[in-house]
Structures are given as structure tokens and as C-alpha cells.
Design a protein around this motif. Structure first.
Motif, short mmCIF file in Angstrom:
data_model
loop_
_atom_site.label_atom_id
_atom_site.label_comp_id
_atom_site.label_asym_id
_atom_site.label_seq_id
_atom_site.Cartn_x
_atom_site.Cartn_y
_atom_site.Cartn_z
N UNK A 24 0.81 -1.23 0.00
CA UNK A 24 0.00 0.00 0.00
C UNK A 24 0.85 1.28 0.00
N UNK A 25 2.15 1.14 -0.12
CA UNK A 25 3.01 2.33 -0.25
C UNK A 25 3.83 2.23 -1.54
N UNK A 26 4.75 1.23 -1.59
CA UNK A 26 5.56 1.04 -2.79
C UNK A 26 4.83 0.24 -3.86
N UNK A 27 4.05 -0.75 -3.41
CA UNK A 27 3.27 -1.56 -4.34
C UNK A 27 1.81 -1.54 -3.92
N UNK A 28 0.92 -1.47 -4.90
CA UNK A 28 -0.52 -1.48 -4.63
C UNK A 28 -1.17 -2.50 -5.56
N UNK A 29 -2.49 -2.61 -5.46
CA UNK A 29 -3.18 -3.56 -6.31
C UNK A 29 -3.16 -3.10 -7.77
N UNK A 30 -3.11 -1.81 -7.99
CA UNK A 30 -3.01 -1.32 -9.35
C UNK A 30 -1.59 -1.37 -9.89
N UNK A 31 -0.63 -0.98 -9.06
CA UNK A 31 0.79 -1.02 -9.43
C UNK A 31 1.44 -2.13 -8.62
N UNK A 32 1.34 -3.37 -9.11
CA UNK A 32 1.74 -4.53 -8.31
C UNK A 32 3.10 -5.08 -8.70
N UNK A 33 3.80 -4.48 -9.67
CA UNK A 33 5.07 -5.05 -10.14
C UNK A 33 6.24 -4.36 -9.43
N UNK A 34 7.27 -5.16 -9.13
CA UNK A 34 8.49 -4.63 -8.50
C UNK A 34 9.68 -5.41 -9.03
N UNK A 35 10.64 -4.70 -9.65
CA UNK A 35 11.86 -5.31 -10.16
C UNK A 35 12.95 -5.20 -9.09
N UNK A 36 13.56 -6.33 -8.76
CA UNK A 36 14.61 -6.38 -7.73
C UNK A 36 15.86 -6.95 -8.37
N UNK A 37 16.98 -6.33 -8.09
CA UNK A 37 18.24 -6.79 -8.66
C UNK A 37 18.63 -8.14 -8.07
N UNK A 38 19.20 -8.95 -8.91
CA UNK A 38 19.64 -10.28 -8.49
C UNK A 38 20.76 -10.18 -7.44
N UNK A 39 21.63 -9.19 -7.57
CA UNK A 39 22.73 -9.03 -6.61
C UNK A 39 22.20 -8.73 -5.21
N UNK A 40 21.15 -7.89 -5.12
CA UNK A 40 20.59 -7.56 -3.80
C UNK A 40 19.99 -8.80 -3.13
N UNK A 41 19.36 -9.65 -3.92
CA UNK A 41 18.76 -10.86 -3.33
C UNK A 41 19.86 -11.79 -2.83
N UNK A 42 20.94 -11.94 -3.60
CA UNK A 42 22.05 -12.82 -3.18
C UNK A 42 22.69 -12.28 -1.90
N UNK A 43 22.86 -10.96 -1.79
CA UNK A 43 23.42 -10.38 -0.56
C UNK A 43 22.50 -10.66 0.63
N UNK A 44 21.20 -10.57 0.42
CA UNK A 44 20.26 -10.86 1.51
C UNK A 44 20.33 -12.34 1.93
N UNK A 45 20.51 -13.23 0.97
CA UNK A 45 20.65 -14.65 1.30
C UNK A 45 21.92 -14.92 2.09
N UNK A 46 22.99 -14.23 1.76
CA UNK A 46 24.24 -14.40 2.52
C UNK A 46 24.13 -13.83 3.92
N UNK A 47 23.41 -12.71 4.05
CA UNK A 47 23.33 -12.04 5.35
C UNK A 47 22.40 -12.77 6.31
N UNK A 48 21.23 -13.15 5.80
CA UNK A 48 20.21 -13.74 6.70
C UNK A 48 20.07 -15.24 6.55
N UNK A 49 20.74 -15.85 5.59
CA UNK A 49 20.75 -17.31 5.43
C UNK A 49 19.33 -17.85 5.39
N UNK A 50 19.05 -18.83 6.27
CA UNK A 50 17.75 -19.52 6.24
C UNK A 50 16.60 -18.63 6.65
N UNK A 51 16.88 -17.50 7.30
CA UNK A 51 15.81 -16.60 7.74
C UNK A 51 15.30 -15.74 6.59
N UNK A 52 16.09 -15.61 5.53
CA UNK A 52 15.68 -14.79 4.39
C UNK A 52 14.42 -15.36 3.76
N UNK A 53 13.51 -14.45 3.33
CA UNK A 53 12.28 -14.90 2.70
C UNK A 53 12.52 -15.47 1.31
#
Length: 823
Positions: A24-53
């Protein structure tokens, strides 16, 4: 739903803030798409491991060919979660730029023009114009992959056979002949297989089945087989007439037979009167073995003694535990002999002293095998029933500590004497404590020099995790127990099935008026910053032997449930010091002595706590047959019977009895009867029956010396041991005496602090007894005290039932007398 390139995900609030996809701020039902960089997701997996969503789709993210991944906000939760990930570039382009958009816009413009023309031409009707269907390009949504996955494919190569025959043999005449089957063995002809030399097939695998069958023997008689015939026979009983009876009774043949067997018949009748022919001699022989020896055979023989003047000097042993699986390994914890005021005054000095749990071995009584480092003095600890390498302990400052000694398990199994030539001897213990203490004083003075020269100093292992001091007990933890592996509790105290099938929860009590339940699985891990991560890596480099089994709990561990027992007449709470649950482990499976002496096979199974996970959010099965009632002993000598399930009103105990004049030192259930509880106070002890609200079924008179500890026997239902302040142990046998102990024996000159039995083998039972001077005595229990008779269990059960009936009769008479006075 049929889209294999779409993967539903659950984004927590923290993940939405990290990737700027807040609902309801960055994404809504009308604007539901969000592009995320692959590098940011890999960094999150390294930082939070199994806790990462993104952890469930880690492999998909790493193999994704593009640089940006499309995440779509699923407001209607069409795919079951609040977000879903698009795993292919083709599907991403189709969602962001669908080919139908341009054509739809043109159709909308044409419809608007038609509407305008209709408005201009009011009152005129035109025939509808037929518009042919427009053919659109086919867009793949993944259905062909499903068809391919469901299709049946041949995975086993087919075997081809070629059957050939010489050309000259085509049409050759064939001659058949008759053969009598009776002339062949077993009356049948078998077409046996034969080896064809033109083929050579190597036998790689062969299935062989075997079945045990009784032995069969074939016999024959000289009778000729005839054809079977159907026949019937009718008969009736033939009875002697009176004349025939008289003739038979008066015959000399019958008289001679009776005369010949008369003597043997009389001897047989006399033997039947003398002894019971149905008497089981083997069972009687076992009972004779069990009752071997006289009353003087009821004693404890000293097997070994352990002490250490470096770590146990001026300390009292607070808790003793046998290793469940390794023969001859015993652990003990020690505390300073200080009062509360003295401990507060010397708090600065106590911080500089090292608090440890010491492991001893029968093979080396002079040198400890292992020491566990503690943040504070440990008052109680327990091995995990699921994995003995996991140990939980309670500190003086109220924190709960966890250790993992897996890397030292092999050292404990192969423990050998460091002094060389140390021999074990069984000596009668009468007043041997002074001699043992003097012996250890002389031998321990040179221990430091020898350890430095020979390298015999035991390894010191740091704890894995310690609970948050903010959410821990406010006073000393006096008792700790593991919950069984077949159930677990939630925050409301309800019992559910434990799908992990390992012990994952603890219960502790403390005089700060609280009982806490702990879950070692913890909660979701917090996100670590780069500085915290670098700091943690430095700590791990400095401590190479530091295990990370419970790293997620260290300093953040919070209790699952907190229970306070309120007094009914005041606002003050009870101060529990001992707790006993109905569902708990009574004793472990012990290894045999022969297997334990360096002949054990190495265990290849990994520890069940190696991959411990966060508690599952799935709906678990509720277990209604698990009792949530428990007994508690308080500082004021009261025995409380209550329930840990949360209710709307305040937590008040269902039963309260004040039978002890002082602190309750022991509240323990019988290993043979779950509803029988032993409580030991300052001057007396009591035995309770769960479900009987009138009071204890047996209460001893006041002793001349204070009682300090109590312990049920692990092999005899009617025997228990009571430790006293003068260093003596009272041995009670309910089948022999109930008003006084059957035997008492002096063990030490100091106060007895802890008693723990252990079954080493069928013929060897030990009793560990610790005292206030820091000496641990290992006593061997005699045959009479360790082996019950054949009907002892039934006799003790009958005694308890008789006492319960007496209590109920006494209450009925009291009510009857009260009614008589009123009338």
C-alpha cells in the motif's frame, strides 16, 4: 494453479523495507510489479541465510539468467501468499508488456467512435456489422511443461531377443513318443534348463529367499494302497452288568494288581502332601538369589572418590549427573559456600574465578577429563535425553546455559588413566572420607606441575548459548528438566505433538516466584549488519573450538511461557525451588559395561540438533491425553499441585499442603509409579498420591538431623535414599519398615548435597553421593538393595492403595463426626 514459473513467497515487514516493496506504499493492487536486482537478493541470502524470505527459491535465484527479477504483489492471494516471484524472462516480459494491450486500445477507440455515432444519429437504428475474429499469437504460460512432466517415458532399455534356426531344418519331420510318468522319480517330468555355451551372461545380482521350516521325516509301512470308499459306522457304549461288575471286583487278577501298586500309590500321595508339584523351582531359585545375604548385607561399598583442589576447593557440589551412554563418566557442578549477603559483598572477586562443570572417569580418578566453562556458578544441569552431547544448566544469576560436547565424545569414550597404574578397588565405607580427602590433598599438590610438564590439563569448553539476562530468572535456578520428545507446549500451555521427535523444550523454576518454559529452537534470526558479522567472525577465529549449534539463541533467548503461582489469601506469590512433571524421563538407556570399555562401535548418525529449525507454523495435532499438572516444592516448605495451562483468571494452585518445616530439597516421582511423589524437607519427608487432595499418604516423624536430599531407587519400587546434614544416608525399605529407616550409613563428615543412582550393568549398580566439602563419592550398591523380589512391585502398589483407602476412610469419619457435633 498451473504456472510452474511462478513461486509464491511470504514477505515479512522487514523484507518489504529492505527491498522497498511495502504494501500500500511502494506496491498497490493497481501497481503490483516490483523489479529487484539479483545481486541484492544474493546479498540478503548471505546475510540472513535460512531466515531470508528468498531462501525457499535460493536455487532459482542463483540460476536466473537476467540481472533483475520480477516480484508481483498478490493482493487477492491468488497463489496463496502476499507476493509471488516470476522465474523466467519470457514470463516477466509477458507480464510487463503483454501483446494484447495495443490491440485492445484500438478496439476501445473504435467502440468510442461507434458510441459517438450512435449519439449523433438519434432515433435511427442500424444493423450490426459483423467483425471477423482477429487471430492472436499464442503465449506460453507453462502448460507444455506440465504435459511433458506427466507424460510416460521409457527409462529402462528394452531387451531384444533373436531366435534363429538353420534353413535346412525347416519342415523337418517331428516324432513324438509316450512315456510312463510312474517310471520317473516323484511321478513327474521336469524340463530342466541347460547351459548354452554360445552365450555367457555374468550373474551380477541374485535374489535368494530362505524360510525356516520344521524338519520333515518320511516313513513307510507295508500296506497296499486301495481305492477310497465311503463308509459309516454306528456304535453305542457297552456297560458292565451287575453280575459282571461283581465278578471283576472279586477276581484275583485285580486283587494282585492292587496289591502290587499299593505301596507306590501311598508314596505318591505322601509326596503330594509334602510338596507342591506345580511349584516353579526356577522362579524360586531367582528369589533365593535376590534375597541372598542377611540384613547386614544392606550396605554401600565405596568404589571411587573424586575431588580437585584447584576447581573444587572451598566449594560445595550442587549437582551430579551420570553420562547416559558412556560407562564410568560422571559430571558435577560446584558453587561457592556463601550466603546471599556474602555473595553480594564478594561479587567482584567471584567474577574473576572460573566456574566449571567437571567430567570424571573411572579410569582416571585424579585428572578431570573435560571441563565446561560457565558464565556463573551452575546450581543444576541435565543431559538431553535425545542427544547426551547436549547439556542444559541453570546459573546462580538466573540464566539458562547450553553446551554441545560432540567434539569431545570420542575423548570421553576412550578415557584412560593419566597417572599410570591407577587401580580401582571396592572398600567398605565406614569413616573413609577423611582418609580420601587427605589422600587427594597430597596427590593434588603436585598435580599442577605434572600437568604443565606432561600436558594432562583437561580441555576447557565454552558454552554454546546463554539466555537473555533481561528475560531470565531474577534469582538462582534451582531445578531444570527436559520435556519429553513426544509433545511440546505453545504459549498458552496447550500440548501438541512434537514432529521433530527430539527434546526441544525445557522447564526451570526459581525462588523469584516464577516457572519458565524454554524452547531451544528460538525464533526468527535478526538481520546482522556487516560490522556485527565481521565481529562474529573474529570471535570464531579466536575460539576455534566454539560450537555454533545454538548460536541463534546466544544472549537473545527468551522464555516461551512464564507461570506465577499466586497465594489465594494474599497478593504474594509462592517461591518454587523444586518441580516434578508427570510426563518426564526417569532414567536413560545405559550401555553395557563390556561394550563401553573401548569396544563401542563409532556412531555414524548425526546429532538430531545439528539442523535444528524454527518452530513450524503448521497446525499441529492437539494431545489431550498429556497431563499438564505438576508438583512444586517451595522455600517455605509447602507442596503445591497446579496446572500450567493458561486461564483467564490468575494462576492459583488447586492444592496446597504445608508439611515441611523449611526449604523443600526434593520433589521426585517414582520411576515405577507415575502418580507417587517423594518430597523431602528440612526435618521430614512425605509420599504423595496424585489425585488425593487430603494430604500425603505417608509422612515421617521429625528427624534428629536435618534432611538435605532424597532419591528413589531406580531398580526397587519400595526403596529410597535420604541424605542428612551430618553426612549420613538413610536407606528406607517400605516393605520392611515404614516408621524408621532399614539401614543408615555414614558416608562423609560433611553435609550430603546430591544423590544419583546409575545402572552400569545387570550385576553392577552405582550410587553417586556428593558432599559439602567438594568430594564426590561413587558407591556400589549391594545385591539386596539393587535387585527386587518377584512380587515387590505388586506388594508396594498394594501398600500405596491401602494407605489411600485409609485416608479416604479417615476423611469420611471426620465428616461423620462433624455432622454428629452439629446435630
Amino acid at each position: 494453479i498451473g504456472h510452474p514459473e511462478i513461486f509464491p513467497l511470504v514477505f515479512t515487514t522487514q523484507t518489504q523495507e529492505i527491498f522497498n516493496c511495502r504494501v500500500d506504499e511502494d506496491v498497490t493492487e493497481g501497481n503490483c510489479f516490483k523489479l529487484i536486482k539479483k545481486e541484492d537478493i544474493i546479498e540478503d541470502l548471505k546475510a540472513r541465510a535460512a531466515v531470508s524470505d528468498f531462501h525457499p527459491v535460493k536455487k532459482i535465484v542463483l540460476e536466473y539468467p537476467g540481472e533483475e527479477l520480477l516480484v508481483v504483489f498478490d493482493a487477492q492471494q491468488q497463489y496463496g501468499q502476499n507476493f509471488y516471484l516470476v522465474a523466467t524472462e519470457e514470463a516477466k516480459e509477458n507480464l510487463l508488456k503483454p501483446p494484447e494491450i495495443a490491440e485492445e486500445k484500438e478496439q476501445e477507440k473504435e467502440q468510442e467512435k461507434e458510441k459517438d455515432d450512435d449519439e449523433n444519429k438519434e432515433g435511427t437504428l442500424e444493423e450490426p456489422v459483423y467483425k471477423p475474429l482477429v487471430r492472436k499469437p499464442w503465449v506460453s504460460l507453462g502448460s507444455e511443461k506440465e504435459v511433458e512432466e506427466e507424460s510416460v517415458k521409457d527409462t529402462v532399455s528394452k531387451i531384444k531377443y533373436l531366435i534363429s534356426r538353420a534353413r535346412r531344418k525347416f519342415g523337418a519331420p517331428v516324432t513324438f513318443a509316450d512315456k510312463n510318468a510312474s517310471s520317473v522319480k516323484d511321478s513327474y517330468i521336469e524340463c530342466t534348463s541347460y547351459q548354452d555355451k554360445t552365450f555367457s551372461i555374468k550373474l551380477l545380482e541374485k535374489d535368494v529367499g530362505a524360510q525356516v521350516v520344521p524338519k520333515v521325516r518320511e516313513n513307510s509301512t507295508q500296506t497296499k494302497w486301495t481305492y477310497p470308499k465311503n463308509a459309516a459306522t454306528q456304535y453305542f457304549p457297552r456297560a458292565f452288568s451287575d453280575e459282571e461288575k461283581q465278578k471283576s471286583l472279586s477276581s484275583k487278577k485285580l486283587e494282585g494288581f492292587i496289591t502290587s501298586v499299593l505301596l507306590r500309590m501311598e508314596i505318591a500321595l505322601q509326596q503330594n502332601e509334602i510338596m507342591n508339584v506345580f511349584f516353579d523351582d526356577w522362579r524360586a531359585l531367582a528369589e533365593d538369589e535376590g534375597s541372598y545375604g542377611s540384613k547386614s548385607d544392606i550396605y554401600l561399598k565405596e568404589y571411587q572418590s573424586f575431588t580437585d583442589l584447584h576447581y573444587l576447593k572451598d566449594r560445595t557440589i550442587s549437582c551430579v549427573c551420570w553420562h547416559p551412554n558412556i560407562y564410568g563418566i560422571i559430571a558435577e557442578s560446584a558453587t561457592e559456600r556463601l550466603s546471599y549477603d556474602e555473595r553480594v559483598d564478594l561479587s567482584g572477586k567471584l567474577l574473576l574465578q572460573k566456574s566449571v562443570i567437571v567430567f570424571w572417569s573411572f579410569s582416571d580418578p585424579l585428572h578431570p577429563q573435560l571441563m565446561l566453562e560457565c558464565p556463573e556458578d551452575i546450581y543444576c544441569f541435565q543431559f538431553s535425553p535425545s542427544d547426551p552431547n547436549i547439556i542444559a544448566g541453570g546459573c546462580f544469576n538466573g540464566q539458562v546455559v547450553l553446551w554441545d560436547i560432540s567434539q569431545y565424545e570420542e575423548k570421553l569414550r576412550n578415557a584412560k588413566s593419566s597417572a599410570g597404574g591407577v587401580k580401582k578397588a571396592a572398600v567398605n565405607l565406614v569413616n573413609a572420607s577423611l582418609l580420601n580427602l587427605q589422600l587427594y590433598n597430597c596427590m593434588s599438590r603436585t598435580r599442577g606441575k605434572i600437568a604443565q610438564q606432561c600436558g594432562t590439563e583437561p580441555p576447557l569448553m565454552r558454552y554454546c548459548a546463554v539466555s537473555s539476562i533481561e528475560y531470565s530468572h531474577r534469582a538462582i535456578i534451582t531445578d531444570i528438566h527436559w520435556l519429553p520428545d513426544f509433545f511440546e507446549v505453545n504459549r498458552m500451555g496447550a500440548t501438541f505433538e512434537n514432529r521433530a521427535e527430539i527434546c526441544v523444550q525445557l522447564v526451570t523454576c526459581s525462588p523469584d516466584c516464577s516457572i519458565l518454559f524454554w524452547d531451544i529452537r528460538g525464533t526468527k534470526l535478526p538481520v546482522q549488519t556487516l560490522s556485527e558479522k565481521a565481529k562474529e567472525e573474529k570471535i570464531i577465529d579466536v575460539l576455534p573450538d566454539f560450537p555454533d549449534t545454538f548460536k541463534h539463541l546466544d544472549l537473545t533467548w527468551k522464555p516461551l511461557i512464564k507461570i506465577s503461582l499466586c497465594k489465594s489469601d494474599t497478593s504474594v506469590d509462592y517461591s518454587p525451588v523444586r518441580i516434578s512433571l508427570r510426563e518426564e524421563y526417569y532414567h536413560y538407556k545405559t550401555s553395557d559395561k563390556v561394550q563401553s570399555l573401548n569396544k563401542l562401535v563409532e556412531l555414524t548418525k548425526e546429532s538430531p540438533y545439528a539442523e535444528i529449525s524454527v518452530p513450524s507454523g503448521k497446525v499441529l495435532k492437539v494431545l489431550d491425553n498429556i497431563s499438564t499438572n505438576f508438583f512444586v516444592g517451595t522455600e517455605d516448605g509447602e507442596i503445591i499441585y497446579s496446572d500450567w495451562k493458561m486461564e483467564r483468571d490468575s494462576k492459583k494452585p488447586s492444592q496446597k499442603h504445608a508439611v515441611h518445616d523449611g526449604v523443600v530439597h526434593t520433589v521426585q516421582r517414582s520411576p515405577f509409579f507415575k502418580d507417587i511423589v517423594l518430597s523431602v524437607g528440612s526435618w521430614n519427608f512425605a509420599i504423595w498420591k496424585e489425585g488425593l487432595a487430603t494430604g500425603p499418604i505417608l509422612q515421617s516423624s521429625c528427624s534428629a538431623v536435618r534432611y538435605t536430599v532424597g532419591q528413589w531407587s531406580s531398580t526397587r519400587p519400595g526403596v529410597f535414599f535420604i541424605g542428612r546434614e551430618d553426612g549420613t544416608i538413610d536407606i528406607w525399605d517400605l516393605l520392611e519398615k515404614t516408621h524408621e529407616p532399614s539401614q543408615f550409613q555414614s558416608i562423609s563428615i560433611s553435609m550430603i548435597t546430591c544423590i544419583r543412582p546409575w545402572i552400569a550393568s545387570a550385576k553392577q549398580h552405582f550410587l553417586a553421593v556428593s558432599d559439602d566439602s567438594g568430594v564426590l563419592h561413587v558407591l556400589e550398591i549391594s545385591w539386596t538393595l539393587s535387585h527386587p523380589s518377584s512380587n515387590e512391585h505388586a506388594s508396594v502398589l498394594h501398600y500405596f492403595e491401602r494407605e489411600v483407602e485409609y485416608q479416604q476412610y479417615y476423611e469420611q469419619r471426620q465428616e461423620f463426626r462433624t455432622k454428629e457435633r452439629i446435630e
